[in-house]
Structures are given as C-alpha cells and as structure tokens.
Motif scaffolding. Structure first.
Motif, PDB file in Angstrom:
ATOM      1  N   TRP A 131      21.794  38.449  24.332  1.00 36.61           N
ATOM      2  CA  TRP A 131      20.484  37.716  24.238  1.00 36.61           C
ATOM      3  C   TRP A 131      19.612  38.342  22.978  1.00 36.61           C
ATOM      4  O   TRP A 131      19.337  37.499  22.231  1.00 36.61           O
ATOM      5  CB  TRP A 131      19.790  38.083  25.627  1.00 36.61           C
ATOM      6  CG  TRP A 131      18.263  37.732  25.687  1.00 36.61           C
ATOM      7  CD1 TRP A 131      17.181  38.487  24.928  1.00 36.61           C
ATOM      8  CD2 TRP A 131      17.676  36.569  26.047  1.00 36.61           C
ATOM      9  NE1 TRP A 131      15.951  37.856  25.305  1.00 36.61           N
ATOM     10  CE2 TRP A 131      16.258  36.874  25.920  1.00 36.61           C
ATOM     11  CE3 TRP A 131      17.982  35.357  26.722  1.00 36.61           C
ATOM     12  CZ2 TRP A 131      15.256  35.891  26.213  1.00 36.61           C
ATOM     13  CZ3 TRP A 131      17.102  34.272  27.153  1.00 36.61           C
ATOM     14  CH2 TRP A 131      15.841  34.682  27.130  1.00 36.61           C
ATOM     15  N   TYR A 134      21.200  37.167  19.939  1.00 38.02           N
ATOM     16  CA  TYR A 134      21.285  35.593  19.571  1.00 38.02           C
ATOM     17  C   TYR A 134      19.951  35.094  19.047  1.00 38.02           C
ATOM     18  O   TYR A 134      20.023  34.401  17.913  1.00 38.02           O
ATOM     19  CB  TYR A 134      21.392  34.834  21.028  1.00 38.02           C
ATOM     20  CG  TYR A 134      21.406  33.319  20.778  1.00 38.02           C
ATOM     21  CD1 TYR A 134      22.435  32.578  20.381  1.00 38.02           C
ATOM     22  CD2 TYR A 134      20.065  32.768  21.115  1.00 38.02           C
ATOM     23  CE1 TYR A 134      22.183  31.319  20.276  1.00 38.02           C
ATOM     24  CE2 TYR A 134      20.015  31.177  20.973  1.00 38.02           C
ATOM     25  CZ  TYR A 134      21.174  30.754  20.549  1.00 38.02           C
ATOM     26  OH  TYR A 134      20.928  29.156  20.312  1.00 38.02           O
ATOM     27  N   GLU A 138      19.665  33.536  15.351  1.00 38.11           N
ATOM     28  CA  GLU A 138      19.069  32.050  15.302  1.00 38.11           C
ATOM     29  C   GLU A 138      18.078  31.975  14.542  1.00 38.11           C
ATOM     30  O   GLU A 138      17.843  30.906  13.875  1.00 38.11           O
ATOM     31  CB  GLU A 138      18.643  31.525  17.004  1.00 38.11           C
ATOM     32  CG  GLU A 138      18.281  30.188  17.056  1.00 38.11           C
ATOM     33  CD  GLU A 138      19.128  29.133  17.437  1.00 38.11           C
ATOM     34  OE1 GLU A 138      20.519  29.533  16.993  1.00 38.11           O
ATOM     35  OE2 GLU A 138      18.945  28.040  17.096  1.00 38.11           O
TER      36      GLU A 138
ATOM     37  N   ARG B 112      14.527  25.666  24.529  1.00 36.41           N
ATOM     38  CA  ARG B 112      15.711  26.177  24.109  1.00 36.41           C
ATOM     39  C   ARG B 112      16.074  27.460  24.997  1.00 36.41           C
ATOM     40  O   ARG B 112      17.085  27.977  25.116  1.00 36.41           O
ATOM     41  CB  ARG B 112      15.562  26.341  22.789  1.00 36.41           C
ATOM     42  CG  ARG B 112      14.853  27.381  22.336  1.00 36.41           C
ATOM     43  CD  ARG B 112      14.297  27.870  20.727  1.00 36.41           C
ATOM     44  NE  ARG B 112      13.456  28.700  20.392  1.00 36.41           N
ATOM     45  CZ  ARG B 112      13.547  29.660  19.373  1.00 36.41           C
ATOM     46  NH1 ARG B 112      14.355  29.527  18.574  1.00 36.41           N
ATOM     47  NH2 ARG B 112      12.704  30.496  19.325  1.00 36.41           N
ATOM     48  N   PHE B 116      19.261  28.152  27.044  1.00 38.70           N
ATOM     49  CA  PHE B 116      20.084  29.517  26.676  1.00 38.70           C
ATOM     50  C   PHE B 116      20.471  30.279  28.155  1.00 38.70           C
ATOM     51  O   PHE B 116      21.569  30.675  28.343  1.00 38.70           O
ATOM     52  CB  PHE B 116      19.505  30.316  25.679  1.00 38.70           C
ATOM     53  CG  PHE B 116      20.588  31.365  25.195  1.00 38.70           C
ATOM     54  CD1 PHE B 116      21.428  31.295  24.377  1.00 38.70           C
ATOM     55  CD2 PHE B 116      20.203  32.624  25.955  1.00 38.70           C
ATOM     56  CE1 PHE B 116      22.183  32.162  23.794  1.00 38.70           C
ATOM     57  CE2 PHE B 116      21.164  33.851  25.191  1.00 38.70           C
ATOM     58  CZ  PHE B 116      22.079  33.574  24.566  1.00 38.70           C
ATOM     59  N   GLN B 120      24.368  30.003  28.333  1.00 42.19           N
ATOM     60  CA  GLN B 120      24.930  30.901  27.740  1.00 42.19           C
ATOM     61  C   GLN B 120      25.110  32.163  28.772  1.00 42.19           C
ATOM     62  O   GLN B 120      25.770  32.740  28.704  1.00 42.19           O
ATOM     63  CB  GLN B 120      24.100  31.230  26.425  1.00 42.19           C
ATOM     64  CG  GLN B 120      24.148  30.095  25.402  1.00 42.19           C
ATOM     65  CD  GLN B 120      25.627  29.716  24.903  1.00 42.19           C
ATOM     66  OE1 GLN B 120      26.418  30.561  24.650  1.00 42.19           O
ATOM     67  NE2 GLN B 120      25.667  28.353  25.010  1.00 42.19           N
TER      68      GLN B 120
END
Lengths: 214, 214
Positions: A131, A134, A138, B112, B116, B120
């Motif tokens: 997490w 990411y 991103e 988003r 996620f 994810q």
C-alpha cells in the motif's frame, strides 16, 4: 513563533524547510506521535488542533493546523524568498504540483492510516508495505512526467519553489519504504540537489531534537 | 472555460459550486470514471493530467488539475463573491478548515482508493465500508467541534466561504455510505441550509449531465 510537530512527520518537515529557507527563527515543540499512544491525542494537543494531527504553527494569536496553509501564511508574510509567484500562470502550476504531492500522495500514507490498516483492517505487514509503496510510486510516476519539461536545478526552473518544499519530505518517505528512486530520474536528480541545500539540510528529520542519535 | 469532471466526483462538485456561486458560465466535459475502465486513464485525458484524476479546469492557455487550486484561481480572478478573505486571520482559518476536509478526509475515500482496497488489497466489501465511514466520521467529529463556535448561517459566520464549498460534497459522500449526520449537529444544520441555496442546488451531482435519470 512556535511550531508543534514531530521530527519524522513529513508535513512538519515541509514547514521546517520553509522556515529555514526564509531564515525565520522559531521555537520547535515536539509532539511525540509514537510514545504512550501518541501525544497528539492528549487533551493538551487536542485543544490546539481537535483533528489531532501535526504540525500546528502558532504566531501570536494566530494558530494554523494545515501544513499547506502554514506555507501560504509564511509566503504571504515572509516573502524572502517567495515559494509561489504572486501572479501569473506559474502561481497555479506550482501550487498544483505541490498539491499533487500533499493531497494525492501524502494523506494516504500518514501514520494514522498505517495504524488503521494494521489495527482495524488487520492488514498484514507485507500488504501495508505494498500500500505505502503503491501510492508513492503512482504519484511519482506522473509527477516525474510533469516535471521533466519544467525542471531546472530545482523542480520548476532555477529557484526553489513550493514544489521542492513538498518533494523532499515525500522522497524521504519513499526511501524509507524502499521505493527505487532511479525510476523517477527528474525527481531523483532534484532530490540530490535539495539534499545539498543548507536550508534543506537544517530541516532534515535526523537533524531535529527528538531524532534518535546513533 | 472548460471543466473536465464527473457528475459524482466530489472534487468536481466543489468546483461546480464555486462556478455557480460566482455565476461563471463554462462548458462541462464529462470524463466517465466508471465505464470502460475509466476515461481518466485514456491517452486523451492523460495528456491533460498525467495523474489521471478529475477535475481539470482549462481557461485559455491555463490548465489547473487540483480542485483546491482551481478554487484559489477562481477566487483570485472572479472575486464576486469572495470565498476566502484576502487578508487577516480568517484567511488562514477558512483555508485550514477547508483543507481539514480536502486533505484530511477526502483523499482517503477517493474512487481509486476504493478500487485499490477491493482489487489489490482484496479487502471485503464490509471492511471497505468500515474504512469509508471511519475517515469521514473521524474528520467530521473534529470539524463539528471546530465549527460549533464559528458557524452562523454557514460554516464560518453569515456568508458562504470555501469551507461550505468543501463541506457539501463531503456530506454528500457521507450520506452515500450511511454516516449518521445527526452526530454532527453543526455540520448537519449548515448542510441543510446549503441544500436550499440555488448555487449549491445547481451544482448537485444529480442535476448534472451524465447522472442517471430515475
């Protein structure tokens, strides 16, 4: 002027950079976010900011609890050097790039979010690390794309701006969680430059009271 | 002026409220965040904002991709009515309260982030709902405490400010995920007032092109 903050808080780090760049003397008051459940939850700090987040800047009767607003305040009252141009398109460009970090990346990886993932969502440590990496990766991917045509010695051109003030603490966090900065050549190059700048060095977490000495 | 956004995006909703309050005519261009994997990820929109988030405001050669910076731009160029005082302590107070919503609450619950968590992190739907409610309730509790002594007809005194512009979309989101607004009497009272205000009504998600008609 008093700055309530924590050595490792990246929002506090932003404010320290600006104070340092502008050569403003201030009293640093540590709010230990970790020990004894976190001093930000004490009655004493809650009275300063009921949201129980650092930093808080107090200047006379004025109290500001959002780091980006503190940076606006400092720029509007201590304009040497200016971090955001007063007019023109660059004013909005620089503010947007800074918020690409401060709004789109940083809030997702804050300490309280990590604590909630671990203790309330029962997320495994490896998933928490996934997490954290990411959201930084991103955000850095698009930021690197945006800054490539804009960067000079610093993020936008030849002078330090609000974007650099936000970038340095975010890269500090990225390195802590093992993000490979070579994937973001513009950010990485500017970060190396910032880490040579006296005002940024003075503001580094490891150079603050409260940081472990080892 | 063109506003690229989505009817249900609460950051876009903020900008619509400001445009409506200031009586600025603009072209609304829908970026559908849901269908076909999300138009924000298209090459067309990526070129406008590599971060692939809405809204984006285009005004002549100027392009701004952060909603809070768009609101600053509108206030500085279309000052009738002003959403943030130009000077004084209230300038920083109002900006901080607005960012208590836009920085401390909203980024954690963005589309988003929800995607996620589900795809994810493989978080269950009930845990995702717990996450969404938690960050709103956490933020609203301290915001209600802060606004209690400040509120008049609106969040801060008798006039609409940037705080109201940020509050309405966040309460809209809160109601969607089932937050009990009666726990936050000041926020709830102001929200009811805002929902009677013509500029806020015009900006509501359900009154936009793209919203389902049923």
């Amino acid at each position: 002027m008093q700055l309530y903050g924590y050595w490792r808080s990246s929002a506090t780090y932003r404010v320290r950079i600006a104070l340092s760049l502008k050569n403003i003397s201030y009293q640093s008051i540590e709010i230990n976010l970790i020990e004894k459940g976190g001093e930000q939850h004490s009655d004493y700090f809650h009275a300063l900011n009921p949201t129980e987040l650092v930093p808080v800047l107090v200047d006379g009767g004025l109290r500001i609890n959002q780091s980006m607003v503190i940076l606006d305040y400092l720029d509007e009252h201590y304009p040497q050097p200016l971090l955001v141009p007063i007019t023109g398109e660059q004013r909005y460009l620089i503010r947007s790039l800074a918020q690409d970090i401060a709004v789109d990346i940083h809030p997702l990886n804050n300490l309280r979010v990590q604590q909630f993932l671990t203790h309330q969502m029962k997320v495994k440590e490896c998933d928490k690390q996934k997490w954290l990496k990411y959201w930084i990766m991103e955000g850095f991917e698009s930021l690197d794309e945006k800054l490539k045509p804009l960067a000079g010695k610093f993020c936008v051109g030849a002078d330090v701006t609000l974007v650099d003030v936000c970038l340095a603490p975010q890269v500090y966090n990225a390195l802590r969680v093992g993000v490979d900065m070579t994937k973001y050549p513009t950010l990485n190059r500017v970060y190396q430059t910032l880490m040579q700048h006296p005002a940024f060095i003075a503001a580094q977490p490891e150079n603050q009271t409260g940081a472990p000495t080892n």
